[in-house]
Design a protein around this motif. Structure first.
Motif, short mmCIF file in Angstrom:
data_model
loop_
_atom_site.label_atom_id
_atom_site.label_comp_id
_atom_site.label_asym_id
_atom_site.label_seq_id
_atom_site.Cartn_x
_atom_site.Cartn_y
_atom_site.Cartn_z
N LEU A 82 0.81 -1.22 0.00
CA LEU A 82 0.00 0.00 0.00
C LEU A 82 0.85 1.27 0.00
O LEU A 82 0.49 2.26 -0.64
CB LEU A 82 -0.94 0.02 1.21
CG LEU A 82 -2.08 -0.99 1.23
CD1 LEU A 82 -2.83 -0.89 2.54
CD2 LEU A 82 -3.02 -0.77 0.05
N ALA A 83 1.95 1.26 0.73
CA ALA A 83 2.77 2.47 0.83
C ALA A 83 3.35 2.84 -0.53
O ALA A 83 3.31 4.01 -0.93
CB ALA A 83 3.89 2.27 1.85
N ALA A 84 3.88 1.87 -1.26
CA ALA A 84 4.43 2.16 -2.58
C ALA A 84 3.33 2.50 -3.56
O ALA A 84 3.51 3.36 -4.44
CB ALA A 84 5.25 0.97 -3.09
N ALA A 102 16.46 1.28 2.92
CA ALA A 102 17.08 2.59 2.67
C ALA A 102 18.26 2.84 3.61
O ALA A 102 18.34 3.87 4.28
CB ALA A 102 16.04 3.69 2.81
N ILE A 103 19.21 1.90 3.63
CA ILE A 103 20.36 2.01 4.51
C ILE A 103 21.32 3.10 4.02
O ILE A 103 21.87 3.86 4.82
CB ILE A 103 21.07 0.65 4.63
CG1 ILE A 103 20.15 -0.36 5.32
CG2 ILE A 103 22.40 0.78 5.36
CD1 ILE A 103 20.68 -1.78 5.31
N LYS A 104 21.49 3.19 2.70
CA LYS A 104 22.43 4.18 2.15
C LYS A 104 22.04 5.61 2.52
O LYS A 104 22.86 6.35 3.07
CB LYS A 104 22.53 4.01 0.64
CG LYS A 104 23.51 4.96 -0.02
CD LYS A 104 23.60 4.71 -1.51
CE LYS A 104 24.60 5.65 -2.19
NZ LYS A 104 24.69 5.38 -3.65
N LEU A 157 13.18 1.61 7.90
CA LEU A 157 12.03 0.71 7.94
C LEU A 157 12.27 -0.39 6.91
O LEU A 157 12.01 -0.22 5.73
CB LEU A 157 10.75 1.50 7.64
CG LEU A 157 10.50 2.70 8.57
CD1 LEU A 157 9.25 3.45 8.16
CD2 LEU A 157 10.42 2.26 10.02
N GLY A 158 12.79 -1.51 7.40
CA GLY A 158 13.26 -2.57 6.53
C GLY A 158 12.22 -3.58 6.13
O GLY A 158 12.57 -4.67 5.66
N CYS A 159 10.96 -3.26 6.29
CA CYS A 159 9.85 -4.09 5.82
C CYS A 159 8.77 -3.14 5.34
O CYS A 159 8.46 -2.16 6.02
CB CYS A 159 9.32 -4.99 6.94
SG CYS A 159 7.79 -5.88 6.53
N THR A 160 8.20 -3.41 4.18
CA THR A 160 7.24 -2.47 3.62
C THR A 160 6.01 -2.29 4.50
O THR A 160 5.40 -1.22 4.50
CB THR A 160 6.81 -2.91 2.21
OG1 THR A 160 6.32 -4.25 2.24
CG2 THR A 160 7.98 -2.82 1.23
N HIS A 175 13.38 6.31 7.36
CA HIS A 175 13.74 6.05 5.96
C HIS A 175 13.00 4.81 5.47
O HIS A 175 13.34 3.68 5.82
CB HIS A 175 15.25 5.84 5.83
CG HIS A 175 16.06 7.07 6.08
ND1 HIS A 175 16.37 7.97 5.08
CD2 HIS A 175 16.61 7.55 7.22
CE1 HIS A 175 17.09 8.96 5.59
NE2 HIS A 175 17.25 8.73 6.88
N GLY A 176 11.97 5.04 4.66
CA GLY A 176 11.28 3.95 3.98
C GLY A 176 11.74 3.86 2.54
O GLY A 176 12.60 4.63 2.09
#
Length: 268
Positions: free
Chosen positions: A13-15, A97-99, A175-178, A202-203
């Motif tokens: 949903l977020a994307a 979004a680690i970078k 946020l490493g899970c959508t 950071h998503g």
């Protein structure tokens, strides 16, 4: 313009909402797998088979691009999805979004599912992009499921448990899970320390949405002028649940992203 998105559940949903904001005219195809979720505990072979089935259900609607709005599927099934669908349909994976989080300086916390936390994939991203920043990997057991089923009590409990594992001085949370992006502000409220600057979350939703449009050759925000016409057809929304054409699940309407999509998109 038609963009498809796939996930095990409503994490897409977020994307999808990000695509809608960038291209209000785009038709959306949301393909998920409630019959087979969660995907995390499955073997790579089993997960890949489920992901291919979900992707092919979306591909039957002839989208201009497919967003794999799932970190787990992107880690394990992206090569197979691209081999099956490209070059006919560009396939865009989701990367934590680690970078950008590390670029802002540390300390950084990465909230992810237990299967992703500590995985070679995530450790590789940390080594590549955040080797000079203090990083804490925070497993969040049960949070994705709680979000999927809109279980308010479980969401509060799992966020509180993850916040307790998060160092109080972190400046950014990945946020490493959508699914987590749907409860981003609740995560912020749980982690933010009153004496520190505002926490940065950071998503990946905005980045993958923009990349999907780039892969189709379109510019984000470049909706055709006809869309401004009040008589123009509203963008459509196709919902596929394990291949079946359905309405948005009731749980999706719990979240602002789901309500926005339902409000502006007639079901096809």
């Amino acid at each position: 313009m038609k963009i498809a998105l796939m996930d095990s559940g409503i994490g897409l949903l977020a994307a999808a909402a990000a695509v809608r904001r960038l291209r209000p005219d785009a038709d959306l195809v949301l393909s998920s797998d409630p019959d087979g979720m969660p995907w995390g505990p499955r073997t790579t072979e089993d997960l890949t088979a489920r992901a291919l089935a979900v992707a092919e259900a979306a591909a039957a609607h002839r989208p201009d691009a497919l967003i794999v709005a799932c970190n787990t599927a992107s880690v394990h099934a992206l090569p197979a999805l691209r081999a099956r669908l490209e070059p006919g349909i560009p396939v865009i994976g989701t990367v934590p979004a680690i970078k950008p989080a590390a670029a802002g300086g540390g300390p950084v916390a990465i909230w992810a599912t237990p299967a992703t936390t500590g995985s070679p994939y995530q450790r590789g991203l940390i080594e590549q992009f955040a080797s000079d920043v203090a990083v804490t990997e925070v497993p969040c057991p049960g949070l994705a499921d709680a979000v999927q089923y809109a279980d308010e009590k479980a969401i509060d409990e799992t966020i509180a448990a993850a916040a307790a594992l998060t160092p109080p001085d972190v400046r950014a949370v990945v946020l490493g899970c959508t699914h987590y992006e749907l409860v981003a502000e609740r995560i912020r409220a749980a982690v933010q320390q009153p004496q520190l600057p505002p926490l940065v979350l950071h998503g990946s939703a905005g980045a993958v949405a923009a990349q999907a449009l780039r892969r189709t050759g379109e510019r984000p925000g470049a909706a055709p002028a006809a869309v401004a016409d009040s008589d123009a057809a509203a963008p459509g929304l196709t919902v596929l649940l394990s291949g079946r054409a359905e309405q948005l699940p009731r749980e999706a309407l719990t979240y602002a992203e789901g309500r926005m999509l339902a409000a502006v998109s007639p079901a096809l």
